[in-house]
Design an enzyme around this catalytic site. Structure first.
Site, PDB file in Angstrom:
ATOM      1  N   CYS A   1       0.829  -1.207   0.000  1.00  0.00           N
ATOM      2  CA  CYS A   1       0.000   0.000   0.000  1.00  0.00           C
ATOM      3  C   CYS A   1       0.867   1.261   0.000  1.00  0.00           C
ATOM      4  O   CYS A   1       1.864   1.338   0.721  1.00  0.00           O
ATOM      5  CB  CYS A   1      -0.912   0.007   1.219  1.00  0.00           C
TER       6      CYS A   1
ATOM      7  N   CYS B   1       0.015   4.876   6.974  1.00  0.00           N
ATOM      8  CA  CYS B   1      -0.670   4.684   8.262  1.00  0.00           C
ATOM      9  C   CYS B   1       0.287   4.009   9.259  1.00  0.00           C
ATOM     10  O   CYS B   1       0.770   2.893   9.002  1.00  0.00           O
ATOM     11  CB  CYS B   1      -1.917   3.833   8.076  1.00  0.00           C
TER      12      CYS B   1
ATOM     13  N   CYS C   1       0.024   0.262  10.357  1.00  0.00           N
ATOM     14  CA  CYS C   1      -0.338  -0.757   9.374  1.00  0.00           C
ATOM     15  C   CYS C   1       0.850  -1.512   8.773  1.00  0.00           C
ATOM     16  O   CYS C   1       1.722  -0.920   8.144  1.00  0.00           O
ATOM     17  CB  CYS C   1      -1.153  -0.131   8.266  1.00  0.00           C
TER      18      CYS C   1
ATOM     19  N   CYS D   1     -16.435  -9.269   4.859  1.00  0.00           N
ATOM     20  CA  CYS D   1     -15.882  -7.935   4.651  1.00  0.00           C
ATOM     21  C   CYS D   1     -14.588  -8.078   3.861  1.00  0.00           C
ATOM     22  O   CYS D   1     -13.657  -8.739   4.298  1.00  0.00           O
ATOM     23  CB  CYS D   1     -15.619  -7.285   6.006  1.00  0.00           C
TER      24      CYS D   1
ATOM     25  N   CYS E   1     -19.509  -6.502   2.743  1.00  0.00           N
ATOM     26  CA  CYS E   1     -18.912  -5.212   3.097  1.00  0.00           C
ATOM     27  C   CYS E   1     -17.592  -5.101   2.343  1.00  0.00           C
ATOM     28  O   CYS E   1     -16.944  -6.102   2.052  1.00  0.00           O
ATOM     29  CB  CYS E   1     -18.657  -5.189   4.608  1.00  0.00           C
TER      30      CYS E   1
ATOM     31  N   CYS F   1     -19.796   1.688   7.933  1.00  0.00           N
ATOM     32  CA  CYS F   1     -19.043   1.090   9.037  1.00  0.00           C
ATOM     33  C   CYS F   1     -17.815   1.972   9.231  1.00  0.00           C
ATOM     34  O   CYS F   1     -17.011   2.119   8.305  1.00  0.00           O
ATOM     35  CB  CYS F   1     -18.640  -0.336   8.671  1.00  0.00           C
TER      36      CYS F   1
ATOM     37  N   ARG G   1     -18.462  -3.015  17.187  1.00  0.00           N
ATOM     38  CA  ARG G   1     -17.714  -4.172  16.711  1.00  0.00           C
ATOM     39  C   ARG G   1     -16.402  -4.335  17.477  1.00  0.00           C
ATOM     40  O   ARG G   1     -15.532  -3.460  17.428  1.00  0.00           O
ATOM     41  CB  ARG G   1     -17.425  -3.903  15.225  1.00  0.00           C
TER      42      ARG G   1
HETATM   43  S1  SF4 Z   1      -4.454   1.041   6.739  1.00  0.00           S
HETATM   44 FE1  SF4 Z   1      -2.760   0.006   5.638  1.00  0.00          FE
HETATM   45  S2  SF4 Z   1      -3.736  -0.800   3.811  1.00  0.00           S
HETATM   46 FE2  SF4 Z   1      -5.125   0.758   4.624  1.00  0.00          FE
HETATM   47  S3  SF4 Z   1      -4.554   2.668   3.636  1.00  0.00           S
HETATM   48 FE3  SF4 Z   1      -3.352   2.594   5.522  1.00  0.00          FE
HETATM   49  S4  SF4 Z   1      -1.405   1.648   4.915  1.00  0.00           S
HETATM   50 FE4  SF4 Z   1      -2.876   1.220   3.295  1.00  0.00          FE
END
Ligand code: SF4
Length: 364
Positions: free
Chosen positions: A54, A58, A61, A98, A130, A190, A262
């Site tokens: 990705c 984040c 993540c 989901c 979802c 959600c 949840r």
């Molecule tokens: S949570 Fe992870 S997968 Fe989702 S946008 Fe952020 S970096 Fe990308």
């Protein structure tokens, strides 16, 4: 008690969160009983249909390409693979599948068409579908709705203030915009967040202000406890205590009485007693399956044993809202518009994100 309000203030929510625990639990359980069957818990299976790689940053993540984690990246799954997994999920008591893809935003084209086909396929299995695919436009939300999508997940993650400390590649207002785009369709929303990222209590209550003042409020609010994964900027965060989880669940229940609250990531760290208290405090949904996208989750058989022990029943699909109709691709009223919206890129510097990125370069 438990009336629907869209004008909660940070202070009011903070006062609720900080009540003596027994009082908080009693109040939350009372609201819960007024709006839900306390012995029913909705079970969702989370499927990572496209893992890793990705472009976002984040801080929590393991799927962000810029950090070095032990995640195996995978291309988009086939419709047949998804169908097989959905059937397995249904057989084990899940009412909802989901599907998560590690994308910044949805792009029109073959891959999105494939996701739409997955939505149609799961809808035909009489399960709630979802998706969580990143930012989407109104047209994309309409196309998902037409395919038979039941819910769209797009988490606010934290308060607007703390969000800036975790993510720099997109802004909080983009999250709200996507939620608004979903709201223009009949797809349910959600949206929730994560605790244990180093935020203050005020950030937790700030996130609940942002969610509860949406009108209508999200039909589903996931409360995650951070699973600190090695290689991510938040790898060294101490786990949140069960008491914080219970308080967060109870407060969410009180300010969003109709919502399905949840219990999401972090459940492997919780005892059955801890989870039982969360259910008592108003949690009425869990994710099943041994993985939550990429992090561990309790085995479904263990969950079913826990349900038996607590006298809980899995919720049947389409109890809260009718099954959406699914229109075949050939009969679609919506065309791909090929829009390229300018989602924001604040790109401010978050020291711990930069450090994790730098460290990743030396490991890779
Ligand atoms: S949570 Fe992870 S997968 Fe989702 S946008 Fe952020 S970096 Fe990308």
């Amino acid at each position: 008690m438990g009336e629907m309000r869209h004008n909660w203030t940070k202070q009011e929510i903070l006062d609720i969160y900080s009540k003596p625990l027994m009082e908080l639990l009693y109040e939350a359980a009372t609201v819960h009983r007024l709006h839900h069957d306390p012995n029913t818990v909705q079970v969702s299976t989370l499927l990572s249909i496209k893992t890793g790689g990705c472009p976002e940053d984040c801080g929590y993540c393991p799927q962000a390409a810029r950090y070095h984690t032990n995640i195996e990246s995978n291309d988009l799954m086939s419709v047949q693979q998804v169908k097989a997994q959905a059937l397995r999920a249904k057989a084990s008591g899940s009412s909802r599948v989901c599907m998560g893809a590690a994308w910044r935003n949805v792009k029109d084209g073959q891959e999105f068409d494939q996701v739409l086909e997955m939505v149609r396929t799961i809808n035909k299995l009489d399960m709630e579908v979802c998706c969580t695919l990143g930012m989407i436009t109104e047209n994309q939300a309409q196309r998902l709705a037409e395919a038979g999508l039941y819910a769209y997940n797009h988490n606010l993650d934290s308060s607007e203030e703390y969000y800036k400390e975790v993510i720099s590649t997109r802004g909080f207002e983009d999250r709200l915009q996507t939620i608004e785009n979903v709201r223009k369709t009949n797809v349910t929303v959600c949206s929730g967040g994560i605790i244990g990222m180093g935020e203050k209590i005020e950030d937790r209550t700030g996130m609940l202000v942002a969610l509860s003042t949406l009108n209508p409020q999200p039909e589903s609010v996931p409360i995650n406890a951070l699973v600190a994964v090695e290689g991510t900027p938040l790898e060294a965060q101490e786990p949140v205590s069960i008491w914080e989880m219970i308080r967060m669940v109870a407060t969410t229940r009180i300010v969003m009485p109709e919502t399905q609250v949840r219990l999401s990531a972090g459940r492997t760290e919780m005892s059955r007693e801890g989870q039982a208290m969360c259910f008592f405090a108003g949690a009425n949904s869990i994710f099943a399956g041994d993985k939550l996208l990429t992090t561990p989750n309790p085995d479904v058989k263990e969950d079913m044993k826990m349900f038996e022990l607590l006298g809980l029943n899995p919720q049947k699909p389409f109890i809260k809202k009718m099954k959406p109709q699914s229109v075949e691709a050939a009969d679609s009223r919506y065309q791909a518009l090929g829009e390229k919206p300018k989602w924001s890129r604040p790109e401010h510097t978050i020291d711990r994100n930069e450090a994790a990125k730098k460290k990743s370069k030396t490991v890779k």
